[in-house]
Design a protein around this motif. Structure first.
Motif, PDB file in Angstrom:
ATOM      1  N   ARG A 143      78.776 144.040  -8.039  1.00  0.00           N
ATOM      2  CA  ARG A 143      77.341 143.840  -8.220  1.00  0.00           C
ATOM      3  C   ARG A 143      76.803 143.566  -6.547  1.00  0.00           C
ATOM      4  O   ARG A 143      75.855 144.090  -6.202  1.00  0.00           O
ATOM      5  CB  ARG A 143      77.014 142.641  -8.710  1.00  0.00           C
ATOM      6  CG  ARG A 143      77.031 142.655 -10.395  1.00  0.00           C
ATOM      7  CD  ARG A 143      75.962 143.731 -10.922  1.00  0.00           C
ATOM      8  NE  ARG A 143      75.773 143.615 -12.228  1.00  0.00           N
ATOM      9  CZ  ARG A 143      76.211 144.687 -13.201  1.00  0.00           C
ATOM     10  NH1 ARG A 143      77.036 145.623 -12.568  1.00  0.00           N
ATOM     11  NH2 ARG A 143      76.151 144.452 -14.386  1.00  0.00           N
ATOM     12  N   ALA A 161      73.905 137.130  -4.949  1.00  0.00           N
ATOM     13  CA  ALA A 161      74.583 137.403  -6.508  1.00  0.00           C
ATOM     14  C   ALA A 161      73.602 137.566  -7.382  1.00  0.00           C
ATOM     15  O   ALA A 161      73.583 138.411  -8.428  1.00  0.00           O
ATOM     16  CB  ALA A 161      75.589 136.318  -6.577  1.00  0.00           C
ATOM     17  N   SER A 210      82.097 132.459  -9.673  1.00  0.00           N
ATOM     18  CA  SER A 210      82.871 133.345  -8.774  1.00  0.00           C
ATOM     19  C   SER A 210      82.392 133.140  -7.150  1.00  0.00           C
ATOM     20  O   SER A 210      83.337 132.959  -6.287  1.00  0.00           O
ATOM     21  CB  SER A 210      82.487 134.766  -9.207  1.00  0.00           C
ATOM     22  OG  SER A 210      82.876 134.954 -10.368  1.00  0.00           O
ATOM     23  N   GLU A 251      74.520 137.135 -16.504  1.00  0.00           N
ATOM     24  CA  GLU A 251      75.575 137.170 -15.704  1.00  0.00           C
ATOM     25  C   GLU A 251      75.681 136.053 -14.800  1.00  0.00           C
ATOM     26  O   GLU A 251      76.897 135.863 -14.148  1.00  0.00           O
ATOM     27  CB  GLU A 251      75.896 138.602 -15.340  1.00  0.00           C
ATOM     28  CG  GLU A 251      76.045 139.864 -16.055  1.00  0.00           C
ATOM     29  CD  GLU A 251      76.157 141.028 -15.342  1.00  0.00           C
ATOM     30  OE1 GLU A 251      76.671 141.977 -16.148  1.00  0.00           O
ATOM     31  OE2 GLU A 251      75.672 141.107 -14.316  1.00  0.00           O
ATOM     32  N   THR A 282      85.472 133.342 -14.501  1.00  0.00           N
ATOM     33  CA  THR A 282      85.175 133.863 -13.358  1.00  0.00           C
ATOM     34  C   THR A 282      85.303 135.438 -13.521  1.00  0.00           C
ATOM     35  O   THR A 282      86.161 135.889 -14.010  1.00  0.00           O
ATOM     36  CB  THR A 282      85.923 133.284 -12.326  1.00  0.00           C
ATOM     37  OG1 THR A 282      87.315 133.734 -12.603  1.00  0.00           O
ATOM     38  CG2 THR A 282      85.664 131.856 -12.205  1.00  0.00           C
ATOM     39  N   ARG A 283      84.331 136.051 -12.965  1.00  0.00           N
ATOM     40  CA  ARG A 283      84.411 137.504 -12.651  1.00  0.00           C
ATOM     41  C   ARG A 283      84.083 138.044 -11.406  1.00  0.00           C
ATOM     42  O   ARG A 283      83.120 138.567 -10.961  1.00  0.00           O
ATOM     43  CB  ARG A 283      83.151 138.007 -13.620  1.00  0.00           C
ATOM     44  CG  ARG A 283      83.331 137.472 -15.371  1.00  0.00           C
ATOM     45  CD  ARG A 283      82.519 138.167 -16.005  1.00  0.00           C
ATOM     46  NE  ARG A 283      82.760 139.702 -16.370  1.00  0.00           N
ATOM     47  CZ  ARG A 283      81.828 140.557 -17.023  1.00  0.00           C
ATOM     48  NH1 ARG A 283      81.013 139.948 -17.614  1.00  0.00           N
ATOM     49  NH2 ARG A 283      82.208 141.760 -17.111  1.00  0.00           N
ATOM     50  N   SER A 325      72.537 140.800 -10.035  1.00  0.00           N
ATOM     51  CA  SER A 325      73.266 140.556 -11.227  1.00  0.00           C
ATOM     52  C   SER A 325      72.212 140.611 -12.533  1.00  0.00           C
ATOM     53  O   SER A 325      71.049 140.194 -12.293  1.00  0.00           O
ATOM     54  CB  SER A 325      74.098 139.592 -11.320  1.00  0.00           C
ATOM     55  OG  SER A 325      74.982 139.702 -10.305  1.00  0.00           O
ATOM     56  N   VAL A 372      79.057 134.984 -12.365  1.00  0.00           N
ATOM     57  CA  VAL A 372      78.823 135.467 -11.087  1.00  0.00           C
ATOM     58  C   VAL A 372      78.855 134.232  -9.939  1.00  0.00           C
ATOM     59  O   VAL A 372      79.155 134.310  -8.939  1.00  0.00           O
ATOM     60  CB  VAL A 372      77.803 136.458 -10.622  1.00  0.00           C
ATOM     61  CG1 VAL A 372      78.265 137.708 -11.403  1.00  0.00           C
ATOM     62  CG2 VAL A 372      76.507 136.011 -10.801  1.00  0.00           C
ATOM     63  N   LEU A 431      81.427 140.363  -9.518  1.00  0.00           N
ATOM     64  CA  LEU A 431      80.380 140.175  -8.537  1.00  0.00           C
ATOM     65  C   LEU A 431      80.757 140.952  -7.334  1.00  0.00           C
ATOM     66  O   LEU A 431      79.801 141.308  -6.653  1.00  0.00           O
ATOM     67  CB  LEU A 431      81.156 138.720  -7.954  1.00  0.00           C
ATOM     68  CG  LEU A 431      80.350 138.226  -6.558  1.00  0.00           C
ATOM     69  CD1 LEU A 431      79.044 138.000  -6.798  1.00  0.00           C
ATOM     70  CD2 LEU A 431      81.365 136.635  -6.224  1.00  0.00           C
TER      71      LEU A 431
END
Length: 467
Positions: free
Chosen positions: A198, A310, A325, A318, A190-191, A314, A322, A195
């Protein structure tokens, strides 16, 4: 269509599982209320369920990699069946909260098995179709499960026996199939910071979606039981929200493709505030059912809109990170909101549940207005894709917005061996004496195992990297 035909067994298992899942989402809060649990205690049970879901997102891929898809599905479904039966025999809210954590963990694991299995059988041409059919089946099965709550009095043990039997039946089609070839799945990172950089709008939408729909799933049945005359009306109340959410996914998605995600998100959160207030104010049963239908129609698409936002902001590679996330932020909102709104219901009256949802939606609307000028790094704006919020991270590999290298076109085969099985095979092979007989001259070629072009031996480590 041919791809869907090869997935018949898996989709049949999905239908059984989600009918049971939809039934338990309504049955457990109603039974807790009958047992005398307070609104806050019921909310704690709901929060524990979503905490279990988060834990499942992080831990279940290891189980599947070790045991394989079919055995993992059987283990998770069996464990969930046992937990449901124990819930029917226990009155303690502390035990209930712990067991509901387990249900969240198990259902996330079952989603992971199903969705990674679907992804293995999907191709670039049919991934969108497979995801759409799967999402539709999830929502319709959950709506059907609401009606089974009417099978017998909530105070009896019969609904739990029916529920456990339905979940147990879901293991049969998957266990008997010979057509599918699931590949091991990997844990997804998870990032959330990425997120947020972005698309802050997606963060807002994910948290709001989790807060509102999580509060609805945790406490909506309790509100309905206190506001409506009989149990049949309660199940109609819950079903109306699900059907509204299912029917309005694509209209709002179509709108967002034409007027923009930000404008559509703002419209959704403002409508969600209005429909939440209308549920709290509805003076009669028919008006309440109409109001909750539009509540579902305006709140449940928010998750899909956050996910689409999202993806738009992005890079394509990715998306899986994301997207995961977004899912975990959605679950986090579902953990926190029921606690606050359950306390409001205890202090005030049941209508405070939807007044709270209205307030949260208005607050989110203010945040959306402040984010309208934000522009993330856009890679490729793709058409809207519907998604249900109660899916696992593996569903993002199936999504058409996933990276190109996530696509697979696998031929039907048998279940791959687990990691432990492969290790045992290697150790057994190494322990065997493969030296040539004394009457034969050593042959350089015979002293090595043959290399097969295009065909690998069972348990070959390359099987794990091929998918």
């Amino acid at each position: 269509m041919s791809a869907l035909l090869t997935l018949t067994s898996l989709l049949l298992s999905v239908a059984f599982l989600l009918v049971g899942h939809g039934m338990q989402l309504t049955l457990l809060p109603l039974r807790a209320a009958v047992l005398g649990h307070s609104d806050l205690q019921i909310a704690l049970g709901g929060s524990a369920y979503f905490l279990g879901f988060i834990a499942g997102c992080l831990l279940v891929p290891r189980l599947i990699a070790r045991a394989g898809h079919i055995r993992s599905f059987a283990v998770l479904a069996s464990a969930m069946t046992s937990v449901l039966l124990v819930l029917g025999l226990n009155d303690s809210w502390v035990v209930w909260s712990a067991l509901r954590f387990g249900i969240g963990f198990f259902i996330c694991g079952l989603y992971s098995v199903i969705e990674s299995w679907l992804n293995d059988q999907a191709t670039e041409d049919n991934r969108g179709q497979v995801l759409s059919v799967y999402t539709f089946l999830v929502l319709i099965s959950m709506a059907l499960g609401q009606q089974l709550v009417n099978a017998s009095p909530v105070a009896s043990s019969t609904p739990f026996m029916v529920l456990a039997a339905i979940v147990a039946l879901s293991t049969i089609p998957v266990s008997m199939t010979r057509k599918l070839a699931p590949a091991p799945i990997e844990s997804t990172r998870t990032r959330i910071r990425l997120l947020l950089s972005r698309s802050p709008l997606a963060v807002t939408g994910a948290l709001l979606s989790g807060a509102v729909t999580g509060a609805f799933w945790t406490l909506g049945a309790v509100f309905a039981r206190r506001s409506l005359e009989n149990l049949a009306d309660v199940t109609l109340f819950m079903s109306a929200a699900i059907i509204g959410g299912a029917l309005f996914q694509y209209p709002f998605g179509w709108l967002s493709d034409r007027v923009g995600r930000q404008n559509t998100m703002l419209l959704l959160v403002l409508l969600a505030a209005g429909t939440s207030a209308s549920v709290a104010l509805a003076p009669s049963t028919p008006l309440l059912l109409i109001a909750i239908f539009f509540f579902g129609a305006t709140t449940m698409p928010i998750y899909s809109m956050a996910l689409a936002t999202a993806a738009d902001n992005s890079l394509r590679h990715e998306f899986v990170e994301v997207g995961t996330s977004v899912l975990l932020l959605n679950a986090l909102g579902a953990v926190l909101a029921p606690l606050a709104l359950g306390q409001l219901m205890t202090i005030g009256d049941p209508s405070w549940l939807f007044w709270g949802c209205s307030g949260l939606s208005l607050f989110a609307g203010l945040i959306v207005l402040t984010q309208r000028g934000h522009k993330g790094k856009v890679d490729d704006v793709v058409p809207f894709s519907a998604a249900a919020s109660d899916m696992a991270p593996t569903s993002f590999d199936l999504d058409p917005r996933a990276p190109e290298d996530a696509e697979g076109d696998l031929a039907p085969a048998e279940e791959l061996p687990s990691v432990s099985d492969s290790e045992d095979d290697v150790e057994e092979a190494e322990s065997e004496d493969i030296s040539p007989p004394d009457d034969q001259a050593p042959d350089h070629e015979a002293s090595h195992p043959p290399v097969f072009e295009g065909e690998w031996l069972p348990g070959d480590p390359r099987d794990r990297g091929s998918s």
